[in-house]
Design an enzyme around this catalytic site. Structure first.
Site, PDB file in Angstrom:
ATOM      1  N   GLU A  67     -13.594   2.525   8.253  1.00  0.00           N
ATOM      2  CA  GLU A  67     -12.201   2.990   8.298  1.00  0.00           C
ATOM      3  C   GLU A  67     -12.090   4.283   7.484  1.00  0.00           C
ATOM      4  OE1 GLU A  67      -9.208   0.824   6.021  1.00  0.00           O
ATOM      5  OE2 GLU A  67      -7.878   0.893   7.754  1.00  0.00           O
ATOM      6  N   GLU A 106      -2.977  -8.541   4.985  1.00  0.00           N
ATOM      7  CA  GLU A 106      -2.960  -7.545   6.067  1.00  0.00           C
ATOM      8  C   GLU A 106      -3.856  -6.413   5.609  1.00  0.00           C
ATOM      9  OE1 GLU A 106      -1.630  -7.846   8.904  1.00  0.00           O
ATOM     10  OE2 GLU A 106      -0.180  -9.462   8.647  1.00  0.00           O
ATOM     11  N   CYS A 136      -3.290   1.639   9.665  1.00  0.00           N
ATOM     12  CA  CYS A 136      -4.324   0.610   9.863  1.00  0.00           C
ATOM     13  C   CYS A 136      -4.591   0.335  11.338  1.00  0.00           C
ATOM     14  CB  CYS A 136      -3.929  -0.657   9.131  1.00  0.00           C
ATOM     15  SG  CYS A 136      -2.210  -1.063   9.390  1.00  0.00           S
ATOM     16  N   PRO A 196       0.821  -1.214   0.000  1.00  0.00           N
ATOM     17  CA  PRO A 196       0.000   0.000   0.000  1.00  0.00           C
ATOM     18  C   PRO A 196       0.858   1.269   0.000  1.00  0.00           C
ATOM     19  CG  PRO A 196       0.258  -0.745   2.235  1.00  0.00           C
ATOM     20  CD  PRO A 196       1.134  -1.639   1.388  1.00  0.00           C
ATOM     21  N   TRP A 197       0.169   2.417   0.084  1.00  0.00           N
ATOM     22  CA  TRP A 197       0.869   3.699  -0.016  1.00  0.00           C
ATOM     23  C   TRP A 197       1.185   4.330   1.336  1.00  0.00           C
ATOM     24  CZ3 TRP A 197      -2.341   6.682   2.707  1.00  0.00           C
ATOM     25  CH2 TRP A 197      -3.715   6.444   2.630  1.00  0.00           C
ATOM     26  N   SER A 245      -6.441  -2.623   1.282  1.00  0.00           N
ATOM     27  CA  SER A 245      -7.816  -2.497   1.761  1.00  0.00           C
ATOM     28  C   SER A 245      -8.543  -3.846   1.698  1.00  0.00           C
ATOM     29  CB  SER A 245      -8.551  -1.468   0.908  1.00  0.00           C
ATOM     30  OG  SER A 245      -8.553  -1.908  -0.428  1.00  0.00           O
ATOM     31  N   LYS A 276       4.845  -5.617  -6.237  1.00  0.00           N
ATOM     32  CA  LYS A 276       4.229  -4.472  -6.903  1.00  0.00           C
ATOM     33  C   LYS A 276       3.950  -3.412  -5.847  1.00  0.00           C
ATOM     34  CE  LYS A 276       0.038  -3.177  -7.563  1.00  0.00           C
ATOM     35  NZ  LYS A 276       0.185  -1.717  -7.440  1.00  0.00           N
ATOM     36  N   PRO A 277       4.704  -2.307  -5.883  1.00  0.00           N
ATOM     37  CA  PRO A 277       4.383  -1.232  -4.925  1.00  0.00           C
ATOM     38  C   PRO A 277       3.100  -0.523  -5.348  1.00  0.00           C
ATOM     39  CG  PRO A 277       6.166  -0.552  -6.400  1.00  0.00           C
ATOM     40  CD  PRO A 277       5.819  -1.976  -6.766  1.00  0.00           C
ATOM     41  N   SER A 278       2.510   0.219  -4.426  1.00  0.00           N
ATOM     42  CA  SER A 278       1.333   1.019  -4.788  1.00  0.00           C
ATOM     43  C   SER A 278       1.696   1.934  -5.951  1.00  0.00           C
ATOM     44  CB  SER A 278       0.889   1.857  -3.591  1.00  0.00           C
ATOM     45  OG  SER A 278      -0.010   2.860  -4.023  1.00  0.00           O
ATOM     46  N   GLU A 279       0.800   2.073  -6.902  1.00  0.00           N
ATOM     47  CA  GLU A 279       1.055   2.951  -8.053  1.00  0.00           C
ATOM     48  C   GLU A 279       1.237   4.400  -7.604  1.00  0.00           C
ATOM     49  OE1 GLU A 279      -1.486   1.074  -7.276  1.00  0.00           O
ATOM     50  OE2 GLU A 279      -3.327   1.610  -8.343  1.00  0.00           O
TER      51      GLU A 279
HETATM   52  P1  NAD Z   1      -5.461  -0.534  -1.697  1.00  0.00           P
HETATM   53  O1  NAD Z   1      -6.129  -1.818  -1.390  1.00  0.00           O
HETATM   54  O2  NAD Z   1      -6.185   0.459  -2.497  1.00  0.00           O
HETATM   55  O3  NAD Z   1      -4.089  -0.789  -2.448  1.00  0.00           O
HETATM   56  C1  NAD Z   1      -3.110  -1.663  -1.901  1.00  0.00           C
HETATM   57  C2  NAD Z   1      -2.391  -2.307  -3.025  1.00  0.00           C
HETATM   58  O4  NAD Z   1      -3.270  -3.236  -3.648  1.00  0.00           O
HETATM   59  C3  NAD Z   1      -1.930  -1.346  -4.126  1.00  0.00           C
HETATM   60  O5  NAD Z   1      -0.646  -1.711  -4.554  1.00  0.00           O
HETATM   61  C4  NAD Z   1      -2.963  -1.568  -5.223  1.00  0.00           C
HETATM   62  O6  NAD Z   1      -2.477  -1.291  -6.508  1.00  0.00           O
HETATM   63  C5  NAD Z   1      -3.240  -3.049  -5.047  1.00  0.00           C
HETATM   64  N1  NAD Z   1      -4.505  -3.521  -5.605  1.00  0.00           N
HETATM   65  C6  NAD Z   1      -5.658  -2.841  -5.762  1.00  0.00           C
HETATM   66  N2  NAD Z   1      -6.581  -3.641  -6.338  1.00  0.00           N
HETATM   67  C7  NAD Z   1      -6.000  -4.847  -6.526  1.00  0.00           C
HETATM   68  C8  NAD Z   1      -6.428  -6.092  -7.091  1.00  0.00           C
HETATM   69  N3  NAD Z   1      -7.655  -6.241  -7.589  1.00  0.00           N
HETATM   70  N4  NAD Z   1      -5.569  -7.130  -7.113  1.00  0.00           N
HETATM   71  C9  NAD Z   1      -4.314  -6.996  -6.597  1.00  0.00           C
HETATM   72  N5  NAD Z   1      -3.843  -5.837  -6.109  1.00  0.00           N
HETATM   73  C10 NAD Z   1      -4.684  -4.781  -6.042  1.00  0.00           C
HETATM   74  O7  NAD Z   1      -4.982   0.034  -0.290  1.00  0.00           O
HETATM   75  P2  NAD Z   1      -4.236   1.422  -0.041  1.00  0.00           P
HETATM   76  O8  NAD Z   1      -5.287   2.456  -0.205  1.00  0.00           O
HETATM   77  O9  NAD Z   1      -2.973   1.487  -0.800  1.00  0.00           O
HETATM   78  O10 NAD Z   1      -3.814   1.258   1.485  1.00  0.00           O
HETATM   79  C11 NAD Z   1      -4.676   1.545   2.511  1.00  0.00           C
HETATM   80  C12 NAD Z   1      -5.290   0.277   3.068  1.00  0.00           C
HETATM   81  O11 NAD Z   1      -4.262  -0.609   3.485  1.00  0.00           O
HETATM   82  C13 NAD Z   1      -6.107   0.549   4.298  1.00  0.00           C
HETATM   83  O12 NAD Z   1      -7.302  -0.190   4.273  1.00  0.00           O
HETATM   84  C14 NAD Z   1      -5.205   0.088   5.440  1.00  0.00           C
HETATM   85  O13 NAD Z   1      -5.875  -0.253   6.604  1.00  0.00           O
HETATM   86  C15 NAD Z   1      -4.506  -1.059   4.808  1.00  0.00           C
HETATM   87  N6  NAD Z   1      -3.233  -1.332   5.519  1.00  0.00           N
HETATM   88  C16 NAD Z   1      -3.164  -2.409   6.345  1.00  0.00           C
HETATM   89  C17 NAD Z   1      -2.001  -2.670   7.053  1.00  0.00           C
HETATM   90  C18 NAD Z   1      -1.915  -3.858   7.970  1.00  0.00           C
HETATM   91  O14 NAD Z   1      -0.829  -4.145   8.449  1.00  0.00           O
HETATM   92  N7  NAD Z   1      -2.991  -4.557   8.244  1.00  0.00           N
HETATM   93  C19 NAD Z   1      -0.902  -1.835   6.915  1.00  0.00           C
HETATM   94  C20 NAD Z   1      -0.997  -0.734   6.053  1.00  0.00           C
HETATM   95  C21 NAD Z   1      -2.182  -0.502   5.359  1.00  0.00           C
END
Ligand code: NAD
Length: 502
Positions: free
Chosen positions: A404, A272, A306, A173-174, A251, A198-201
Site C-alpha cells: 500500500e 478497518e 484505503c 486516521p489522518w 494501518s 483519539k484522532p490522529s495526532e
Molecule cells: P496509522 O495506523 O499510522 O494511524 C491511525 C491511528 O492509529 C492514529 O490515530 C495513530 O495515532 C493510532 N495508532 C498508531 N499506533 C497505535 C497503537 N500502537 N495503538 C493504538 N493506536 C495507534 O494510520 P494512518 O497513517 O493515520 O492512516 C492510514 C492508514 O489507514 C492506511 O493504512 C489506510 O489504508 C488506513 N485506512 C483504512 C480505512 C478503512 O476504512 N479500511 C480508512 C481510512 C484509512
C-alpha cells in the site's frame, strides 16, 4: 508503447495570501471530557502542520494514560442514562448533530483542508458524507431488525435483545479525519454506547471542532476526545479494562498493536485497515469509461484512500489501449493547495514523513526498471506534493503493486485469462476492495463471487453509500463501518428465555 509525459506537466497551483482559517476558526486544544475542554497550559504539545506549505496551523496537547482514564470515567458515568434513552430520543439528538454540522459545513471543510491540504471539494464531500452518516444512523437506530420473539423450545418464549456494549474506544486516521470519526461516532452513539475517541495526532482539528459544536447537544460524558499519540493514548484505550470494545481505522501495524493489547482484557476489536485494491479490466470492458472512472477513483484524496483503485490488472490484449486512455486522463489532473481554488483535484501528502515514504516507493520502482508513463517524481516547491503517477508494464510481484503506497500512484499489470486475473487479484494480504470491469453478465456475477474483498464494484470503483457495509477481509481487518452491520457490531445480542410452563 505509451509516450512518457514529463512530470513538469504538473504545476502546483498555489493559494491566495488569505489563509483558509482564521484564529477564531480553530478549536480549543485541551482534551474534551464530560463536555468541557480541559486546561492545556503547561502541557507538552504536538504541532499540527498544514502539509501544503509546512506551516504550523495549531498545536494540541500530548495526552497521557491518566487523561484517558479520566475520559473513560466520564464515559462510564454517562453510559447507563444514555443507554436508557429510547431509540427515538437518541435519533433526535443525532439529527440535531447533523443539523449542527450542516450549519458549520463551510467552517469544517476549511479546517479540514487547512490541516490535511486536501482540495476544498474533497473536504466538502467529506462533510456531506459526515452529515449523511449521522442521518442514516439516526434512522437505522429506530428500525433495527432481530430474530422474532417466539417459542423455539417447547413451553419457552425466546426474546433476543440488542444491547449497547458499554464504553467504546475509537482511534482514527489522518486521511478523512472527520468522516472516519463520524463513521464510528454515529453508530456507536446510536446503539446506546458512550465513547472516547483519539484522532490522529496529525489531524485532530475537525474532531475537536466537532466536539465544541455538539457540546450542548449531548449529555456530558457521552462523547469524549483525548488527543495524543497512538503509542500512549491509543494503546491505553485498547488496553483499558473498562473499555468494552476498541475500534481503529488505520494501518495494519497499528491494527495488530491494538489487537494485541486488547487481548489482555478480551475486549472486542473492530479494525478497518489498509488496502491495495485490484482493478480487473477484461478485454470486453468499456475502456474509456474505466479510464475516466479511475482518474477519480485512483487519485481521490491524492490516493491517500484505503479503497483507491491503485492496482490495475488488465487483459494483455487491451493493455496498450487502456494505458493510453488512463495516461491521457491522468494528465489533466490539477494539482495544488486547497487555497488554489475549486478546480484543484490533487493535494499534498499528509506529512513530510509520508511524502518521504511515497518518494521511496517511486525511487525503488525506478531502480527496478519500472517505467512511469506519467509522473513518477515529487513536485518542486513548498509542501509535500507528488506528481500523479502511472507505472506501466509492472512485473508480477513488484513492490509497488504489492504494498500500500497510499499516494497518487497507479500500477498497471497484465493478465492472460480469467483464472490468472482472479489468482493475481487475490494474491495480496489485503482484502478491502476491488473492482471488475466487463460487459459480460456471467463474468460480472462470477468474478466478484471469487474475489476475496469486502467490497467489489462492477464497472465502477469507490462509490459508497451509508446503507451498505464497508470493511475488509484478511489483512484489511474485520468489522463493518456504515449500514446496519455497523450498528450490529457496536451492540451485543442477549437471549432471554421465559419458561411458560408454570
Ligand atoms: P496509522 O495506523 O499510522 O494511524 C491511525 C491511528 O492509529 C492514529 O490515530 C495513530 O495515532 C493510532 N495508532 C498508531 N499506533 C497505535 C497503537 N500502537 N495503538 C493504538 N493506536 C495507534 O494510520 P494512518 O497513517 O493515520 O492512516 C492510514 C492508514 O489507514 C492506511 O493504512 C489506510 O489504508 C488506513 N485506512 C483504512 C480505512 C478503512 O476504512 N479500511 C480508512 C481510512 C484509512
Amino acid at each position: 508503447m505509451t509516450q512518457t509525459i514529463e512530470p513538469a506537466t504538473y504545476e502546483v497551483h498555489r493559494g491566495e495570501v488569505t489563509p483558509l482559517v482564521s484564529e477564531s476558526d480553530l478549536p480549543a486544544t485541551g482534551h474534551f471530557i464530560a463536555n468541557q475542554f480541559t486546561a492545556d497550559a503547561g502541557r507538552d504539545r504536538i504541532d499540527v502542520v498544514n502539509p501544503a506549505d509546512g506551516s504550523v496551523v495549531s498545536t494540541v496537547i500530548v495526552g497521557t494514560e491518566e487523561d484517558v482514564d479520566r475520559a473513560v470515567a466520564a464515559a462510564l458515568a454517562a453510559q447507563s442514562d444514555w443507554a436508557r434513552l429510547v431509540p427515538k430520543e437518541r435519533a433526535e439528538i443525532l439529527h440535531r448533530i447533523a443539523d449542527r454540522v450542516v450549519d458549520n459545513a463551510d467552517l469544517l471543510a476549511r479546517l479540514e483542508s487547512a490541516n490535511t491540504g486536501k482540495p476544498l471539494p474533497v473536504s466538502h464531500d467529506d462533510i456531506a458524507q459526515t452529515i449523511d452518516t449521522f442521518r442514516f444512523m439516526a434512522g437505522a437506530a429506530r428500525s433495527t431488525t432481530s430474530q422474532a420473539a417466539a417459542t423455539y423450545s417447547e413451553g419457552h418464549l425466546s426474546v433476543v435483545l440488542r444491547e449497547p456494549l458499554g464504553v467504546i474506544g475509537v482511534v482514527t486516521p489522518w486521511n478523512y479525519p472527520l468522516l472516519m470519526a463520524a463513521w464510528k461516532i454515529a453508530p456507536i452513539l446510536a446503539a446506546g454506547n458512550t465513547m472516547v475517541i483519539k484522532p490522529s495526532e496529525q489531524t485532530p482539528l475537525t474532531t475537536l471542532k466537532f466536539a465544541e459544536l455538539v457540546a450542548d447537544l449531548l449529555p456530558a460524558g457521552v462523547f469524549n476526545v483525548v488527543t495524543g499519540r497512538g503509542s500512549v493514548v491509543g494503546s491505553r484505550l485498547s488496553g483499558h479494562p473498562q473499555i468494552d470494545m476498541i475500534a481503529l481505522t488505520g494501518s495494519v501495524g497499528s491494527g495488530k498493536a491494538v489487537a494485541r493489547s486488547a487481548s489482555e482484557s478480551l475486549k472486542r476489536v473492530h479494525l478497518e485497515l489498509g488496502g491495495k485494491a485490484p482493478v480487473v479490466i477484461f478485454d470486453d470492458a468499456r475502456l474509456d469509461e474505466a479510464a475516466s472512472a479511475l482518474r477519480t477513483a485512483a487519485f481521490w484524496n491524492a490516493g491517500q484512500e484505503c479503497g483507491a483503485a491503485c492496482r490495475v490488472l488488465v487483459h494483455e490484449s487491451v493493455a496498450a489501449r487502456f494505458t493510453e486512455l488512463l495516461v491521457e486522463a491522468v494528465g489533466s489532473l490539477v494539482v495544488g493547495e486547497p487555497g488554489g481554488g475549486e478546480t484543484i483535484e490533487i493535494g499534498p501528502m499528509i506529512s513530510e514523513a509520508h511524502y518521504d515514504r511515497v518518494c521511496g516507493y517511486l525511487d525503488r520502482a525506478r531502480e527496478q526498471g519500472i517505467r512511469a508513463a506519467i509522473g513518477g517524481t515529487p513536485l518542486p516547491g513548498a509542501g509535500y506534493f507528488i506528481a500523479p503517477t502511472v507505472f506501466v508494464d509492472v512485473p508480477d510481484g513488484a513492490e509497488c503493486s504489492r504494498e500500500e503506497i497510499f499516494g497518487p500512484v497507479v500500477t498497471i499489470e497484465t493478465f492472460t485469462d480469467e483464472d490468472d486475473a482472479i489468482a493475481r487479484a487475490n494474491g495480496t494480504p489485503y482484502g478491502l476492495a476491488a473492482s471488475v470491469w466487463t460487459e459480460n453478465a456471467r463474468r460480472a456475477h462470477d468474478v466478484p463471487s471469487r474475489l476475496d474483498f469486502g467490497t467489489v464494484w462492477v464497472n465502477d470503483h469507490l462509490v459508497l453509500a451509508s446503507e451498505v457495509p464497508w470493511g475488509g477481509f484478511k489483512g484489511s481487518g474485520y468489522g463493518r463501518d456504515l449500514s446496519i452491520y455497523a450498528l450490529d457490531d457496536y451492540s451485543r445480542t442477549k437471549h432471554v428465555m421465559h419458561n411458560q410452563q408454570r
